[in-house]
Structures are given as C-alpha cells and as structure tokens.
Design a protein around this motif. Structure first.
Motif, PDB file in Angstrom:
ATOM      1  N   ASP A 110      76.228  26.633  97.206  1.00 10.18           N
ATOM      2  CA  ASP A 110      76.201  27.428  98.434  1.00 10.18           C
ATOM      3  C   ASP A 110      74.926  28.261  98.490  1.00 10.18           C
ATOM      4  O   ASP A 110      74.188  28.388  97.510  1.00 10.18           O
ATOM      5  N   ALA A 111      74.678  28.839  99.661  1.00  8.35           N
ATOM      6  CA  ALA A 111      73.448  29.585  99.883  1.00  8.35           C
ATOM      7  C   ALA A 111      73.347  30.800  98.973  1.00  8.35           C
ATOM      8  O   ALA A 111      72.258  31.139  98.494  1.00  8.35           O
ATOM      9  N   ALA A 112      74.466  31.464  98.727  1.00  9.14           N
ATOM     10  CA  ALA A 112      74.435  32.656  97.880  1.00  9.14           C
ATOM     11  C   ALA A 112      73.977  32.312  96.466  1.00  9.14           C
ATOM     12  O   ALA A 112      73.228  33.081  95.847  1.00  9.14           O
ATOM     13  N   ALA A 113      74.425  31.175  95.951  1.00  6.20           N
ATOM     14  CA  ALA A 113      74.028  30.764  94.609  1.00  6.20           C
ATOM     15  C   ALA A 113      72.550  30.405  94.567  1.00  6.20           C
ATOM     16  O   ALA A 113      71.842  30.743  93.608  1.00  6.20           O
ATOM     17  N   VAL A 114      72.076  29.714  95.600  1.00  2.26           N
ATOM     18  CA  VAL A 114      70.651  29.384  95.663  1.00  2.26           C
ATOM     19  C   VAL A 114      69.823  30.661  95.705  1.00  2.26           C
ATOM     20  O   VAL A 114      68.825  30.805  94.986  1.00  2.26           O
ATOM     21  N   ASP A 115      70.222  31.608  96.543  1.00  2.00           N
ATOM     22  CA  ASP A 115      69.488  32.867  96.644  1.00  2.00           C
ATOM     23  C   ASP A 115      69.483  33.615  95.316  1.00  2.00           C
ATOM     24  O   ASP A 115      68.462  34.207  94.925  1.00  2.00           O
ATOM     25  N   ALA A 129      69.673  32.328  92.290  1.00  4.00           N
ATOM     26  CA  ALA A 129      68.771  31.635  91.369  1.00  4.00           C
ATOM     27  C   ALA A 129      67.319  31.944  91.699  1.00  4.00           C
ATOM     28  O   ALA A 129      66.496  32.198  90.800  1.00  4.00           O
ATOM     29  N   LEU A 130      66.989  31.939  92.978  1.00  4.94           N
ATOM     30  CA  LEU A 130      65.615  32.224  93.385  1.00  4.94           C
ATOM     31  C   LEU A 130      65.244  33.674  93.096  1.00  4.94           C
ATOM     32  O   LEU A 130      64.155  33.965  92.585  1.00  4.94           O
ATOM     33  N   ASP A 131      66.146  34.586  93.411  1.00  2.62           N
ATOM     34  CA  ASP A 131      65.879  36.009  93.178  1.00  2.62           C
ATOM     35  C   ASP A 131      65.711  36.310  91.690  1.00  2.62           C
ATOM     36  O   ASP A 131      64.942  37.204  91.315  1.00  2.62           O
ATOM     37  N   ALA A 132      66.423  35.563  90.854  1.00  2.00           N
ATOM     38  CA  ALA A 132      66.330  35.773  89.405  1.00  2.00           C
ATOM     39  C   ALA A 132      65.042  35.218  88.823  1.00  2.00           C
ATOM     40  O   ALA A 132      64.663  35.554  87.705  1.00  2.00           O
ATOM     41  N   GLY A 133      64.382  34.332  89.579  1.00  2.00           N
ATOM     42  CA  GLY A 133      63.133  33.761  89.100  1.00  2.00           C
ATOM     43  C   GLY A 133      63.264  32.404  88.462  1.00  2.00           C
ATOM     44  O   GLY A 133      62.400  31.996  87.670  1.00  2.00           O
ATOM     45  N   ALA A 134      64.319  31.664  88.802  1.00  2.00           N
ATOM     46  CA  ALA A 134      64.468  30.305  88.273  1.00  2.00           C
ATOM     47  C   ALA A 134      63.337  29.422  88.794  1.00  2.00           C
ATOM     48  O   ALA A 134      62.877  29.574  89.925  1.00  2.00           O
ATOM     49  N   MET A 173      63.836  19.223  78.159  1.00  2.00           N
ATOM     50  CA  MET A 173      64.719  20.264  78.659  1.00  2.00           C
ATOM     51  C   MET A 173      65.981  20.270  77.806  1.00  2.00           C
ATOM     52  O   MET A 173      66.534  19.215  77.512  1.00  2.00           O
ATOM     53  N   LEU A 174      66.434  21.445  77.419  1.00  2.00           N
ATOM     54  CA  LEU A 174      67.639  21.598  76.597  1.00  2.00           C
ATOM     55  C   LEU A 174      68.793  22.050  77.465  1.00  2.00           C
ATOM     56  O   LEU A 174      68.658  22.964  78.289  1.00  2.00           O
ATOM     57  N   SER A 175      69.956  21.427  77.269  1.00  2.00           N
ATOM     58  CA  SER A 175      71.156  21.799  78.011  1.00  2.00           C
ATOM     59  C   SER A 175      72.355  21.693  77.089  1.00  2.00           C
ATOM     60  O   SER A 175      72.277  21.147  75.989  1.00  2.00           O
ATOM     61  N   GLY A 176      73.478  22.216  77.548  1.00  2.00           N
ATOM     62  CA  GLY A 176      74.713  22.098  76.788  1.00  2.00           C
ATOM     63  C   GLY A 176      75.120  23.391  76.111  1.00  2.00           C
ATOM     64  O   GLY A 176      74.479  23.822  75.158  1.00  2.00           O
ATOM     65  N   GLY A 177      76.157  24.041  76.618  1.00  2.00           N
ATOM     66  CA  GLY A 177      76.694  25.224  75.969  1.00  2.00           C
ATOM     67  C   GLY A 177      75.849  26.476  76.115  1.00  2.00           C
ATOM     68  O   GLY A 177      76.091  27.468  75.424  1.00  2.00           O
ATOM     69  N   LEU A 178      74.881  26.470  77.019  1.00  2.00           N
ATOM     70  CA  LEU A 178      74.039  27.651  77.199  1.00  2.00           C
ATOM     71  C   LEU A 178      74.685  28.615  78.186  1.00  2.00           C
ATOM     72  O   LEU A 178      75.274  28.212  79.182  1.00  2.00           O
ATOM     73  N   ASP A 179      74.547  29.894  77.883  1.00  2.00           N
ATOM     74  CA  ASP A 179      75.034  30.955  78.756  1.00  2.00           C
ATOM     75  C   ASP A 179      74.230  32.207  78.429  1.00  2.00           C
ATOM     76  O   ASP A 179      73.354  32.162  77.547  1.00  2.00           O
ATOM     77  N   PRO A 180      74.460  33.315  79.106  1.00  2.00           N
ATOM     78  CA  PRO A 180      73.648  34.506  78.826  1.00  2.00           C
ATOM     79  C   PRO A 180      73.711  34.981  77.375  1.00  2.00           C
ATOM     80  O   PRO A 180      72.763  35.614  76.895  1.00  2.00           O
ATOM     81  N   ALA A 181      74.800  34.680  76.679  1.00  2.00           N
ATOM     82  CA  ALA A 181      74.942  35.144  75.292  1.00  2.00           C
ATOM     83  C   ALA A 181      74.281  34.215  74.278  1.00  2.00           C
ATOM     84  O   ALA A 181      73.961  34.643  73.168  1.00  2.00           O
ATOM     85  N   PRO A 211      76.326  35.366  90.587  1.00  2.00           N
ATOM     86  CA  PRO A 211      74.956  35.881  90.652  1.00  2.00           C
ATOM     87  C   PRO A 211      74.582  36.770  89.473  1.00  2.00           C
ATOM     88  O   PRO A 211      73.445  36.704  88.980  1.00  2.00           O
ATOM     89  N   ALA A 212      75.516  37.590  89.007  1.00  2.00           N
ATOM     90  CA  ALA A 212      75.213  38.482  87.885  1.00  2.00           C
ATOM     91  C   ALA A 212      74.930  37.684  86.617  1.00  2.00           C
ATOM     92  O   ALA A 212      74.033  38.022  85.833  1.00  2.00           O
ATOM     93  N   LEU A 213      75.697  36.614  86.399  1.00  2.00           N
ATOM     94  CA  LEU A 213      75.472  35.776  85.221  1.00  2.00           C
ATOM     95  C   LEU A 213      74.152  35.015  85.327  1.00  2.00           C
ATOM     96  O   LEU A 213      73.462  34.819  84.320  1.00  2.00           O
ATOM     97  N   ILE A 214      73.800  34.588  86.524  1.00  2.00           N
ATOM     98  CA  ILE A 214      72.511  33.909  86.711  1.00  2.00           C
ATOM     99  C   ILE A 214      71.369  34.850  86.338  1.00  2.00           C
ATOM    100  O   ILE A 214      70.453  34.480  85.590  1.00  2.00           O
ATOM    101  N   HIS A 215      71.412  36.067  86.843  1.00  2.00           N
ATOM    102  CA  HIS A 215      70.363  37.036  86.530  1.00  2.00           C
ATOM    103  C   HIS A 215      70.332  37.349  85.040  1.00  2.00           C
ATOM    104  O   HIS A 215      69.242  37.450  84.446  1.00  2.00           O
ATOM    105  N   ALA A 216      71.495  37.513  84.431  1.00  2.00           N
ATOM    106  CA  ALA A 216      71.547  37.806  83.001  1.00  2.00           C
ATOM    107  C   ALA A 216      70.975  36.654  82.180  1.00  2.00           C
ATOM    108  O   ALA A 216      70.273  36.866  81.184  1.00  2.00           O
TER     109      ALA A 216
END
Length: 237
Positions: A23-28, A30-35, A174-182, A211-216
């Motif tokens: 959705d648009a909120a998720a895209v925004d 990600a962009l605001d966080a600097g992805a 690119m590395l993926s799998g099990g990644l999160d802010p922690a 959004p908070a988790l994306i920024h974190a």
C-alpha cells in the motif's frame, strides 16, 4: 575482512531493500526511511501479492526516489510482459525455479537488470551461485524454505551465515532471511553483504508493513554499515 571472509571497499554503501510493499503508506515509509529499493510481489499465493494495476500505482509513487523491484515466481511470459509494460520496474527479481537460461533471456527481452534468489541451507546450495553468476545482474541469498513450504523464500528464517565464507570475496550479493531491526546490525557487521532485503521482519501482520519497524530497520542497518566501514579504515590505516 569480516567473520565470513567478505571484503568491501570502504566507499561502498550498503543497499537496503524493503520488499513486499502492498500500500501507499508502506511505500512512503520505506522512502522516508531512506531505502534504496522497494519490492513489489506479483505472486498470488503470497499475502504480499499485489495486482499489476495496483503495483503500477505503487511503482509510480516511488519512481525516481528508489529502485523498483518486481518479484515473480516461475511467472509465465505473458505475466512478465504485463509487469514490464505496466509496472515498468527498474529490476526484475526471480524467486522460483527459473533456470539460468530463463533469467538470461528475461534480461535480454526486457532490457533491465535481473536478480535471482537462491535458497541456502547447506554448503551444497551455494554450488548454484556459479550457474547464475553470469546470467543475473544480482544474486539474492535467502534461507531455503522447508520442504513442506507453500511459498519460496526464507519465510522469516535465517540460515547459517558462516557458509558464505566459501564464496568468492569479490562477489557482491544481497542477503535475506530472518532479518529484522534486532538482527540486521549483526548481519551487516558479520557478513558485509552488498545489499540486504527484508519483508516479514518489518511487519505487524503478514503483508502489512509497520512504518516504525521499517525506520528502525534502516536506521540499524545504516549505523552498522558506518561502524563497519570505520573499523575497516582503522585496520588498513
């Protein structure tokens, strides 16, 4: 050199991809966080699937601000044509059983970079890297799904990063799998990938980004990357 034997030039900047935006909120967010990249999933069994028309609107929202990655899984040519023509991604990601020939042909047909995802559970799984290295512009190394999984990808699980020490140190991936802010900081410091990818690790429900988790996540990844770069500079001084 990192714990897994990877090396990166000090000037290299970690690329961050937030995948499975719906959705648009998720895209925004990600962009605001600097992805650097946003990922759109075109695979109906996934809770992150978006229709092509919706994906086109989300892509237009991000165009010029981030790379637009269209993820498909063993898609038919007609589907790929529709995605290429209507969504106009800057990169195609193949996350199924696509052969090197299929990946190479897509790059030639659509004239944009392509990425191939490879599942990793054991050292033997890395043998396929050489098969795709020349066929794809980018490689994504993800946790291999369980045998009874209904969808490809790591499904929120990590794999043994120490396996990556066997790869050519000059190979970017690119590395993926099990990644999160922690966990992302440890991944960046230990593995030193060229890029990282997250989807379920920044969600409050399947397919619903927080959004908070994306920024974190982006903040933690950037801080770890800067720290690692500083450490490397001191080691070579």
């Amino acid at each position: 050199m990192s714990a897994t034997g990877r090396t990166r030039a000090p000037a290299d900047r970690l690329s961050i991809k937030i995948c499975g935006l719906t959705d648009a909120a998720a895209v925004d967010a990600a962009l605001d966080a600097g992805a650097d990249m946003i990922g759109l999933v075109f695979f109906p069994p996934s809770p992150r699937h978006v229709a092509i028309a919706d994906g086109a609107a989300l892509a237009d929202r991000a165009r010029g601000r981030a790379e637009i990655v269209a993820l498909t899984v063993d898609a038919e040519e007609a589907t790929l044509d529709a995605i290429a023509n209507r969504v106009r991604p800057t990169l195609l990601q193949f996350h199924g059983r696509e052969t090197p020939d299929v990946v190479r042909a897509a790059r030639e047909r659509y004239g944009i970079p392509v990425m191939k995802a490879l599942g990793v559970a054991t050292a033997a799984d890395l043998d396929r890297v050489s098969d795709y290295r020349d066929a794809a512009d980018h490689l994504l190394l993800d946790a291999k799904p369980p045998k009874d999984a209904t969808r490809p990808g790591g499904n929120g699980a990590a794999f043994d990063w120490s396996l990556l020490a066997a790869l050519d140190p000059a190979l970017p991936y690119m590395l993926s799998g099990g990644l999160d802010p922690a966990t992302v900081a440890d991944a960046v410091r230990q593995v030193r990938p060229a890029a990282i990818d997250v989807s379920s690790g920044v969600e409050h429900a399947p397919g619903r980004k927080d959004p908070a988790l994306i920024h974190a996540f982006v903040t933690a990844a950037r801080a770890a990357d800067e720290t690692a770069a500083t450490d490397r500079s001191r080691e070579t001084a």
